[in-house]
Design a protein around this motif. Structure first.
Motif, PDB file in Angstrom:
ATOM      1  N   LEU A 163       0.829  -1.203   0.000  1.00 20.48           N
ATOM      2  CA  LEU A 163       0.000   0.000   0.000  1.00 20.48           C
ATOM      3  C   LEU A 163       0.864   1.254   0.000  1.00 20.48           C
ATOM      4  O   LEU A 163       0.573   2.218  -0.719  1.00 20.48           O
ATOM      5  N   ALA A 164       1.924   1.253   0.791  1.00 20.12           N
ATOM      6  CA  ALA A 164       2.793   2.430   0.873  1.00 20.12           C
ATOM      7  C   ALA A 164       3.407   2.752  -0.482  1.00 20.12           C
ATOM      8  O   ALA A 164       3.463   3.920  -0.888  1.00 20.12           O
ATOM      9  N   VAL A 165       3.889   1.730  -1.183  1.00 18.70           N
ATOM     10  CA  VAL A 165       4.490   1.960  -2.502  1.00 18.70           C
ATOM     11  C   VAL A 165       3.451   2.503  -3.474  1.00 18.70           C
ATOM     12  O   VAL A 165       3.718   3.454  -4.226  1.00 18.70           O
ATOM     13  N   GLY A 166       2.248   1.940  -3.462  1.00 18.62           N
ATOM     14  CA  GLY A 166       1.199   2.422  -4.349  1.00 18.62           C
ATOM     15  C   GLY A 166       0.818   3.862  -4.060  1.00 18.62           C
ATOM     16  O   GLY A 166       0.648   4.670  -4.978  1.00 18.62           O
ATOM     17  N   VAL A 167       0.684   4.180  -2.782  1.00 17.03           N
ATOM     18  CA  VAL A 167       0.345   5.550  -2.396  1.00 17.03           C
ATOM     19  C   VAL A 167       1.454   6.511  -2.837  1.00 17.03           C
ATOM     20  O   VAL A 167       1.189   7.619  -3.308  1.00 17.03           O
ATOM     21  N   GLY A 168       2.711   6.074  -2.686  1.00 23.36           N
ATOM     22  CA  GLY A 168       3.829   6.915  -3.111  1.00 23.36           C
ATOM     23  C   GLY A 168       3.755   7.256  -4.584  1.00 23.36           C
ATOM     24  O   GLY A 168       3.908   8.426  -4.979  1.00 23.36           O
ATOM     25  N   PHE A 169       3.499   6.250  -5.422  1.00 26.71           N
ATOM     26  CA  PHE A 169       3.407   6.516  -6.860  1.00 26.71           C
ATOM     27  C   PHE A 169       2.112   7.242  -7.209  1.00 26.71           C
ATOM     28  O   PHE A 169       2.072   8.039  -8.138  1.00 26.71           O
ATOM     29  N   GLY A 170       1.050   6.962  -6.460  1.00 28.01           N
ATOM     30  CA  GLY A 170      -0.211   7.653  -6.702  1.00 28.01           C
ATOM     31  C   GLY A 170      -0.116   9.137  -6.456  1.00 28.01           C
ATOM     32  O   GLY A 170      -0.865   9.923  -7.056  1.00 28.01           O
ATOM     33  N   SER A 171       0.815   9.556  -5.605  1.00 28.16           N
ATOM     34  CA  SER A 171       0.998  10.981  -5.343  1.00 28.16           C
ATOM     35  C   SER A 171       1.555  11.720  -6.562  1.00 28.16           C
ATOM     36  O   SER A 171       1.446  12.938  -6.661  1.00 28.16           O
ATOM     37  N   GLY A 172       2.181  10.977  -7.475  1.00 31.11           N
ATOM     38  CA  GLY A 172       2.791  11.596  -8.641  1.00 31.11           C
ATOM     39  C   GLY A 172       4.170  12.158  -8.396  1.00 31.11           C
ATOM     40  O   GLY A 172       4.806  12.672  -9.320  1.00 31.11           O
ATOM     41  N   ASP A 173       4.645  12.067  -7.173  1.00 30.28           N
ATOM     42  CA  ASP A 173       5.962  12.597  -6.815  1.00 30.28           C
ATOM     43  C   ASP A 173       6.977  11.460  -6.834  1.00 30.28           C
ATOM     44  O   ASP A 173       7.144  10.741  -5.852  1.00 30.28           O
ATOM     45  N   LEU A 174       7.657  11.301  -7.969  1.00 28.22           N
ATOM     46  CA  LEU A 174       8.614  10.206  -8.084  1.00 28.22           C
ATOM     47  C   LEU A 174       9.812  10.394  -7.162  1.00 28.22           C
ATOM     48  O   LEU A 174      10.455   9.419  -6.770  1.00 28.22           O
ATOM     49  N   GLY A 175      10.106  11.627  -6.806  1.00 26.18           N
ATOM     50  CA  GLY A 175      11.197  11.881  -5.877  1.00 26.18           C
ATOM     51  C   GLY A 175      10.946  11.282  -4.513  1.00 26.18           C
ATOM     52  O   GLY A 175      11.894  10.972  -3.780  1.00 26.18           O
ATOM     53  N   THR A 176       9.685  11.120  -4.148  1.00 30.24           N
ATOM     54  CA  THR A 176       9.319  10.449  -2.905  1.00 30.24           C
ATOM     55  C   THR A 176       9.076   8.968  -3.142  1.00 30.24           C
ATOM     56  O   THR A 176       9.475   8.122  -2.333  1.00 30.24           O
ATOM     57  N   ALA A 177       8.415   8.636  -4.247  1.00 29.07           N
ATOM     58  CA  ALA A 177       7.985   7.259  -4.489  1.00 29.07           C
ATOM     59  C   ALA A 177       9.158   6.310  -4.726  1.00 29.07           C
ATOM     60  O   ALA A 177       9.158   5.184  -4.225  1.00 29.07           O
ATOM     61  N   ILE A 178      10.152   6.741  -5.478  1.00 30.23           N
ATOM     62  CA  ILE A 178      11.256   5.835  -5.814  1.00 30.23           C
ATOM     63  C   ILE A 178      12.109   5.482  -4.601  1.00 30.23           C
ATOM     64  O   ILE A 178      12.404   4.299  -4.378  1.00 30.23           O
ATOM     65  N   PRO A 179      12.528   6.455  -3.778  1.00 27.37           N
ATOM     66  CA  PRO A 179      13.245   6.041  -2.558  1.00 27.37           C
ATOM     67  C   PRO A 179      12.423   5.126  -1.668  1.00 27.37           C
ATOM     68  O   PRO A 179      12.951   4.188  -1.062  1.00 27.37           O
ATOM     69  N   LEU A 180      11.108   5.383  -1.582  1.00 24.23           N
ATOM     70  CA  LEU A 180      10.249   4.526  -0.774  1.00 24.23           C
ATOM     71  C   LEU A 180      10.206   3.113  -1.349  1.00 24.23           C
ATOM     72  O   LEU A 180      10.306   2.124  -0.609  1.00 24.23           O
TER      73      LEU A 180
END
Length: 272
Positions: A145-162
């Motif tokens: 869920l955390a990874v999906g939410v990260g990418f769903g935000s559209g902010d790859l700078g946050t999603a990729i490290p997560l």
């Protein structure tokens, strides 16, 4: 960004890629049981401590802080409500399903349903294994869920490290799943690895669901980020830390936790 150049900018597609990535690393970790057939308790506690450190730092740097500062305009309430909800949901799940380490020790956790019941004995081993797989699956859900939410935000700078952080911590976690599966009664290594696969596969649909949900209803984003963080924090405090401090290897587990925090912070700064 490599992911954007390869797969485009669709958050749902990227959520799927992220789910596949972390599930694959879970499988790699589970498959280590073929080459590291009998890891010591000390080594497992250290590696699980590392996983806890990565999850701990990621909960704040990639979920709670962005949820407050970026997606709710500095208002902490939506994200913190999500944190509380995530912890409550995992708590209720754990009441119904015994912890993995309680399954392995031969007793239910005291606050589980029907705590006076003993765990299945040899002639009911299959039931015990099913409970084990279910317990591990529940604990993998917040990660997907955390990874999906990260990418769903559209902010790859946050999603990729997560994504990288959760994938990295899935390696020692996957190994622990395989070892625990053997101890729970699975006497063949391939069955143990299957348990690792089963634990990881749940992360893929949840990653897609998380990306879709926050994309469809943007107001959910801070709540969802908080929810994923709260669920991960619950797993760290209620599951991983007690398990890694129960056999006299507290210093090794603590060193692993600190190393995990350092790795996650570095990833967040280097890739953020």
């Amino acid at each position: 960004m490599v992911i954007e150049s390869l797969f485009g900018s669709d958050p749902i597609v990227n959520g799927l890629v992220g789910g596949l990535f972390i599930a694959t690393l879970n499988l790699i970790g589970a498959s280590l049981v073929f080459v590291w057939r009998d890891p010591s308790e000390r080594a497992l506690d250290g590696t699980l401590g590392f996983a806890a450190g990565v999850m701990l730092a990621a909960s704040f740097t990639s979920l709670i802080i962005p949820g407050i500062e970026t997606y709710s305009g500095g208002d902490p309430i939506p994200t913190l409500v999500g944190v509380a909800l995530g912890a409550v949901v995992l708590d209720r799940s754990d009441v119904l399903v015994p912890h993995a380490h309680y399954l392995l020790s031969g007793r239910r956790r005291p606050d589980a349903a029907n705590p006076s019941d003993s765990l299945p004995v040899a002639d009911e081993r299959l039931a015990g294994v099913v409970l084990f797989v279910l317990a591990i699956t529940i604990h993998n859900m917040p990660e997907g869920l955390a990874v999906g939410v990260g990418f769903g935000s559209g902010d790859l700078g946050t999603a990729i490290p997560l994504m990288l952080a959760i994938g990295i911590q899935n390696v020692p976690e996957g190994l622990a799943v395989s070892v625990a599966a053997i101890n729970a009664g699975l006497d063949r290594r391939d069955y143990a690895v299957f348990t690792g696969i089963r634990a990881g596969v749940v992360e893929i649909p949840l990653a897609v669901l998380g990306a879709y949900a926050v994309g469809a209803v943007s107001a959910l984003l801070p709540y969802a980020m908080g929810f994923a963080a709260g669920a991960m924090l619950f797993v760290i405090s209620d599951e991983i830390v007690p398990e890694t401090h129960a056999r006299g290897h507290e210093r090794v587990a603590t060193a692993g936790t600190i190393a995990g925090v350092i790795v996650m912070l570095y990833l967040d700064i280097a890739l953020g």
